[in-house]
Each structure stands twice: as C-alpha cells, then as structure tokens.
Motif scaffolding. Structure first.
Motif, short mmCIF file in Angstrom:
data_model
loop_
_atom_site.label_atom_id
_atom_site.label_comp_id
_atom_site.label_asym_id
_atom_site.label_seq_id
_atom_site.Cartn_x
_atom_site.Cartn_y
_atom_site.Cartn_z
N ARG A 168 70.75 77.74 15.34
CA ARG A 168 71.79 77.37 15.02
C ARG A 168 72.23 77.08 13.38
O ARG A 168 71.31 77.79 12.68
N PRO A 169 73.37 77.00 12.84
CA PRO A 169 73.86 77.52 11.49
C PRO A 169 72.28 76.32 10.79
O PRO A 169 72.06 76.87 9.47
N ASP A 170 72.33 74.76 10.56
CA ASP A 170 71.02 74.64 10.23
C ASP A 170 69.84 74.59 10.78
O ASP A 170 68.70 74.05 9.35
N GLU A 171 69.35 75.83 11.55
CA GLU A 171 68.44 76.41 11.76
C GLU A 171 67.24 74.83 11.92
O GLU A 171 66.02 74.76 11.58
N ARG A 172 67.59 73.51 12.51
CA ARG A 172 66.86 72.46 12.92
C ARG A 172 65.59 73.11 14.16
O ARG A 172 65.07 72.08 14.35
N HIS A 173 66.19 74.48 14.75
CA HIS A 173 64.77 74.81 15.87
C HIS A 173 64.60 76.09 15.62
O HIS A 173 63.35 76.64 14.64
N ASN B 280 63.98 79.01 27.43
CA ASN B 280 64.63 79.19 26.23
C ASN B 280 63.17 78.55 24.88
O ASN B 280 63.21 77.11 25.90
N VAL B 281 62.90 78.83 23.74
CA VAL B 281 62.01 78.25 23.20
C VAL B 281 62.46 77.34 22.66
O VAL B 281 61.62 77.36 21.24
N ASN B 282 63.77 77.01 22.56
CA ASN B 282 64.40 76.15 21.78
C ASN B 282 63.06 75.26 21.13
O ASN B 282 62.93 74.60 19.62
N LYS B 283 63.01 74.63 22.43
CA LYS B 283 62.67 72.92 22.13
C LYS B 283 60.70 73.15 21.01
O LYS B 283 60.43 72.18 21.14
N ARG C 136 57.60 72.44 16.29
CA ARG C 136 56.82 72.95 15.72
C ARG C 136 57.97 72.02 13.62
O ARG C 136 57.48 71.83 13.30
N ASN C 137 58.99 72.32 14.04
CA ASN C 137 59.73 71.67 12.37
C ASN C 137 59.73 70.06 12.81
O ASN C 137 59.44 70.07 11.19
N ALA C 138 59.09 69.50 13.32
CA ALA C 138 59.14 68.12 13.39
C ALA C 138 57.68 67.69 11.51
O ALA C 138 57.57 66.91 11.56
N ARG C 139 57.26 68.67 11.60
CA ARG C 139 56.26 68.64 11.14
C ARG C 139 55.99 69.13 10.15
O ARG C 139 55.19 69.37 9.34
N GLY C 140 56.61 70.48 10.44
CA GLY C 140 56.41 71.57 10.03
C GLY C 140 55.45 72.86 9.51
O GLY C 140 54.47 72.14 10.46
N GLY C 141 55.12 73.25 8.87
CA GLY C 141 53.81 75.08 9.21
C GLY C 141 53.45 75.23 10.66
O GLY C 141 55.47 75.68 10.51
#
Length: 237
Positions: free
Chosen positions: A45-50, A7-10, A15-20
């Motif tokens: 997830r609906p909010d695409e947080r990962h 599972n590559v969610n983490k 990636r999302n924590a910094r952008g790019g």
C-alpha cells in the motif's frame, strides 16, 4: 488442483510493529514455498504499513513459485509491477487508506481505466486478474477489458457460510460458471479459512487459485506454519 497462494502481509505487519526485521518476511515466504504453498501474494500500500516496496524486490529475487502482487493501480504501483514482473498482478479498487479490500471493481464505470492498464501489463507478459464481486454485468464487462482472470471477493460467502452454506455459495457458483463461459480464469480470496474453504472448493471445482493471508497466518500461531499450509492444501484436493 487449485493453487494456494499465501499472502504474507500480516507477517510484515508484525515486523513493522516493532521495527527491525523480525519476523523476516522473505524467510517466511520461502518457508511457505518449502511447506507446499504454490505461490506468494503481497499487497503493498502507498503508506507501506505492512509490505514495503523494498520487500517486493527482495521477494522477487528469491521466490521459486508464482508471485502475485495485489494493489490499486496507481502510477507508482504500475511502475513497481512493470519493474518486478511477477507472474500475476491482481488489481483491486482500494482507497489508499483502506484497512483491507472490501469491494470488487465496478468494471462498467472503470472500463476504460482498467482496459488501458491491463493492456500495459499484457504487453509486459504479466497475467492479470480483477478483484470482483458476483454481479454478472461486472463479470461480463471484465471479460472485455482483456484481463486473464477474475478474483472473486468472497467475504459475503464467508459471512453467511456457517448459517446457510448453500445459499452463501450459490452466487459464487453462478459467477464462476459465467466467468468460465467467458474464457476467464477464476481466483478467489477474502476471509476464506479452514472452516469454509473446502466447501467453497467443492462447489467450484474449476477454481484456479485462492489467496489467503489473515486466516492462514493466524492459524499458524496455533498450528505452526508447516501444518497450517498442509491443512489448507488438504481443503483444495
């Protein structure tokens, strides 16, 4: 041999924590395949947080192993899965704001809901799996939905493994035996790691697949991704 789906969610969370695009989710997933993973799992997830919906399409175009998409079966999720056509879809009962999956399906209360969705995926040729606990009545009802597999929710096992491994695994052995008797394939996931995976696997030798993300990606920070996947695969021999 039981398959390992990473599972590559983490990776997407970082990636999302910094952008790019660092780290690159697609490259990490393809590296996982090169290093021996049997599949890749994502849980958009609906909010695409990962994982983002765009990641799912990007991964579909390059993955050579099995692709497993997890999620709550909202209409948007169902539409995504039907467009992407992964090898497997795993349905989980998460609320949209859940941090992580923390319970299996009540397949009795949700029987009609799940049966209709599973039928749609079956007609599209997508293997289905239901995230579920060890309650016999839920497993028996799951078999009647038309699902191909169940994924055993293993957090209770992981929580008690270090103090009492035999009693921790016992309900999962019983659940797996029942599922097999009912003709269901058996996956497992949640809090499995290098300490508890091998014992779990030896008690359930007909386990089809484990999906592991948080622990595996965390271990890779210390061991490197290639050696981490090698060690997880060793636990499944």
């Amino acid at each position: 041999m039981t398959k390992l789906s990473v599972n590559v969610n983490k990776v997407a969370t970082l990636r999302n924590a910094r952008g790019g695009n660092t780290p690159d989710v697609v490259k990490v997933a393809t590296d996982c395949e090169i290093f021996g993973a049997d599949g890749i799992t994502v849980h958009p997830r609906p909010d695409e947080r990962h994982i983002r919906y765009s990641d799912v399409f990007d991964l579909r175009s390059i993955l050579k192993t099995e692709f497993n998409i997890e999620g709550y079966p909202s209409e948007a999720f169902i539409d995504l899965v039907l467009k992407v056509k992964p090898e497997q879809v795993t349905l989980v009962p998460d609320a949209p704001d859940a941090i992580t999956s923390n319970a299996g399906w009540d397949t009795i209360s949700n029987f009609e809901f799940l049966s209709e969705i599973i039928d749609r995926f079956n007609q599209a040729g997508i293997r289905t799996s239901l995230f579920i606990g060890t309650e016999p009545e839920y497993i028996e009802k799951a078999a009647k939905t038309g699902t191909d597999r169940i994924e055993l929710y293993t957090e209770p096992y992981a929580a008690f493994y270090e103090t009492d491994p035999e009693n921790a695994v016992a309900p999962f052995v019983s659940a797996a035996e029942l599922a097999r008797k009912l003709g269901l394939g058996i996956n497992a996931g949640h809090d499995l790691n290098l300490k508890n995976l091998q014992f779990f696997h030896t008690r359930i030798p007909f386990l089809d697949e484990v999906s592991i993300g948080h622990a595996l990606i965390s271990d890779a920070l210390y061991l490197g991704l290639q050696d981490t996947i090698r060690q997880y695969k060793e636990c499944l021999k």
